[in-house]
Design an enzyme around this catalytic site. Structure first.
Site, PDB file in Angstrom:
ATOM      1  N   CYS A   1      65.021   1.765 -78.337  1.00  0.00           N
ATOM      2  CA  CYS A   1      63.813   1.300 -77.672  1.00  0.00           C
ATOM      3  C   CYS A   1      62.895   2.489 -77.395  1.00  0.00           C
ATOM      4  O   CYS A   1      63.350   3.544 -76.972  1.00  0.00           O
ATOM      5  CB  CYS A   1      64.146   0.657 -76.331  1.00  0.00           C
TER       6      CYS A   1
ATOM      7  N   CYS B   1      64.668  -0.305 -71.716  1.00  0.00           N
ATOM      8  CA  CYS B   1      65.992  -0.107 -72.296  1.00  0.00           C
ATOM      9  C   CYS B   1      67.051  -0.016 -71.185  1.00  0.00           C
ATOM     10  O   CYS B   1      68.083  -0.674 -71.243  1.00  0.00           O
ATOM     11  CB  CYS B   1      66.006   1.148 -73.146  1.00  0.00           C
TER      12      CYS B   1
END
Lengths: 295, 256
Positions: free
Chosen positions: A279, A285
């Site tokens: 991410c 994330c």
């Protein structure tokens, strides 16, 4: 001349002494706020402002930092991201800068921030009403690639002559079979002004449309401010037979959190060409990882 | 028949220099009007003060548009004027570099005029571009090539295609055959002649080449020092020149 002082903007013990609240002097902040108000009133239209020398070099977010400095207040919680990450040099430094000169709270969580300064990304977590996002803009003029003269470009904006902007998209389709512009993808704001969304990936373009948050754009070197007010229509340019679409990562998921619907960065991990996808939005994330453990 | 363009007493000065002095003429639909004269006689200034947004000192330029509206070109808003130059009017320049975008493909050059008027369908644009390339005798295989890979004659024809794609009614040509050799000139002239006839175009053609006007122009204006010294049917002016300067001009033409 009268000195403007508001009581809740008094520096406290944790701030660096010798600086005005948010580094810029009050008059400068007021002049910037005037430009911002004008920008909000005419969505997507570039308003000139007298950009100040900041304690960082051009290209590092001097525009964004000035806009942030002029709208920030004591109760604000600031988040700064650079390419989606909260822990990169640019983000860390700007966050620390404002903590020093304002004594405000900072955060890495999108949901907790009231003010977000960003370089090249819009957070994956949807923004809410009352939040403000400030973009750092290197080149505000979308017609720049087509029309080198600023005077002529201003005229084209005034008369809404945006046909030639499509020439670039036409050339993309002719050369590559699809629109290859991947970042800073031009948009029409409120069906009137053509705007550069700063170098965010085109993946983020749809997030600008009808966003409940206030979006401000500051270009320090080019001395321009523009804005997209909450709930404003933002449409990416496209052709009827080649509609706008966002990047996709076929069958790829974030190595850390397993997300398949966020913007993924490709990272080369060794000399053998092994790659992983993660991410770009670190806060998102972390959040995904945490909720994965919790469930 | 109603005239398409009416220029009355147009005067334009640059300081003490009278570039255009009391110019009056009419242009009818389907007519090709040649303007000849030596360098510095005000031909291009005249063209620019009608077709471009050059400010003039006095006089009137009246244009009747597609919807039969009578427009005073020097008084309409700039937006309307710019729109005219992108739709009903077209400019063909002597140097293709001025009339074309050299850093985008031939197809994109034609596409731009369509994009300007709001066409947003890539496939349709391609089709139109191919059609007009064929009309100006450029191989459609060359559509995705850059104009700088084209020969001078092809660049000139590409300019023409770019202009014709929006089906203009009035085309301004500033020395369209200027930098071309004679055989290429002949082909371009031939093409121009058939296009003008088939599409019922009105053309104002500025040139110093009498051969070009003889072939293309129905009527002719002869300019000297900013004034029209003689006007009339092309053949009449060239075969029976009245004014001293026209006589000189005609006799100066090389006959092989």
């Amino acid at each position: 001349m009268t000195q403007t002082k508001s009581t809740n903007n008094q520096p406290n013990a944790s701030t660096e002494s010798g600086f005005n609240f948010a580094y810029l002097d009050e008059q400068t902040k007021r002049s910037l706020r005037r430009a911002i108000l004008k920008a909000v009133a005419i969505p997507g239209h570039q308003i000139p402002f007298s950009s100040r020398e900041m304690p960082m070099s051009y290209g590092w977010g001097t525009g964004g930092i000035q806009v942030t400095a002029s709208v920030i207040g004591k109760p604000d919680t600031l988040k700064v991201i650079d390419q989606g990450a909260d822990d990169t040099t640019n983000a860390v430094n700007i966050r620390r800068f404002f903590a020093k000169v304002c004594g405000i709270n900072t955060t890495e969580k999108t949901s907790e921030a009231t003010l977000i300064q960003t370089r090249h990304r819009i957070p994956e977590t949807p923004l809410k009403e009352g939040q403000t996002i400030v973009y750092q803009v290197p080149m505000p003029e979308p017609l720049f690639v087509i029309e080198p003269s600023r005077t002529e470009a201003a005229k084209m904006h005034a008369l809404e002559e945006y046909g030639s902007m499509y020439v670039k998209l036409y050339e993309d389709i002719t050369n590559f079979g699809h629109i290859a512009t991947a970042y800073d993808y031009p948009v029409m704001v409120n069906e009137r002004y053509l705007m550069k969304p700063s170098p965010i990936p085109r993946f983020d373009n749809p997030k600008m449309n009808n966003n409940p948050a206030l979006q401000l754009f500051g270009a320090g070197r080019e001395k321009r401010i523009y804005a997209v007010p909450p709930y404003t229509k933002v449409k990416s340019l496209d052709f009827q037979d080649y509609p706008f679409n966002i990047e996709k990562w076929d069958n790829k998921a974030c190595k850390f959190c397993g997300s398949t619907d966020s913007y993924l960065d490709e990272v080369v991990t060794d000399n053998q060409g092994t790659r992983m996808w993660i991410c770009s939005d670190t806060d998102y994330c972390h959040h995904q990882q945490k909720s994965g453990i919790d469930s | 028949m109603k005239s398409l363009l009416n220029v009355t007493k147009l005067t334009k000065t640059y300081g003490n220099i009278k570039a255009c002095n009391n110019i009056t003429f009419e242009l009818y639909p389907g007519q090709v009007l040649g303007i000849v004269g030596e360098s510095g006689s005000g031909k291009s200034t005249l063209l620019n003060s009608i077709g471009n947004n050059l400010l003039i000192d006095s006089g009137e330029v009246i244009y009747v548009n597609q919807k039969n509206q009578v427009l005073n070109i020097k008084q309409i808003p700039e937006s309307q004027h710019r729109k005219l130059t992108k739709t009903e009017w077209g400019f063909v320049r002597q140097n293709p570099r001025d009339g074309l975008r050299m850093n985008v493909t031939a197809g994109a050059n034609i596409a731009e005029r369509l994009l300007d008027v709001g066409v947003r369908h890539y496939g349709n644009i391609r089709q139109e571009a191919a059609y007009w390339l064929e009309q100006v005798e450029i191989d459609t295989n060359r559509m995705d090539d850059f104009p700088h890979t084209f020969s001078g004659g092809m660049q000139q024809r590409l300019q023409l295609a770019r202009v014709l794609v929006t089906k203009p009614r009035l085309i301004f040509m500033d020395e369209p055959t200027g930098g071309l050799d004679v055989s290429v000139q002949a082909r371009l002239l031939d093409l121009l002649r058939s296009l003008v006839r088939n599409l019922n175009l009105s053309v104002i053609l500025v040139t110093h080449d009498l051969g070009v006007v003889r072939l293309l122009a129905h009527r002719l204006l002869v300019m000297k020092n900013g004034s029209i010294v003689e006007s009339g049917l092309t053949d009449r002016v060239l075969d029976d020149p009245q004014h001293f300067y026209t006589q000189q001009l005609v006799s100066a033409t090389l006959v092989p």
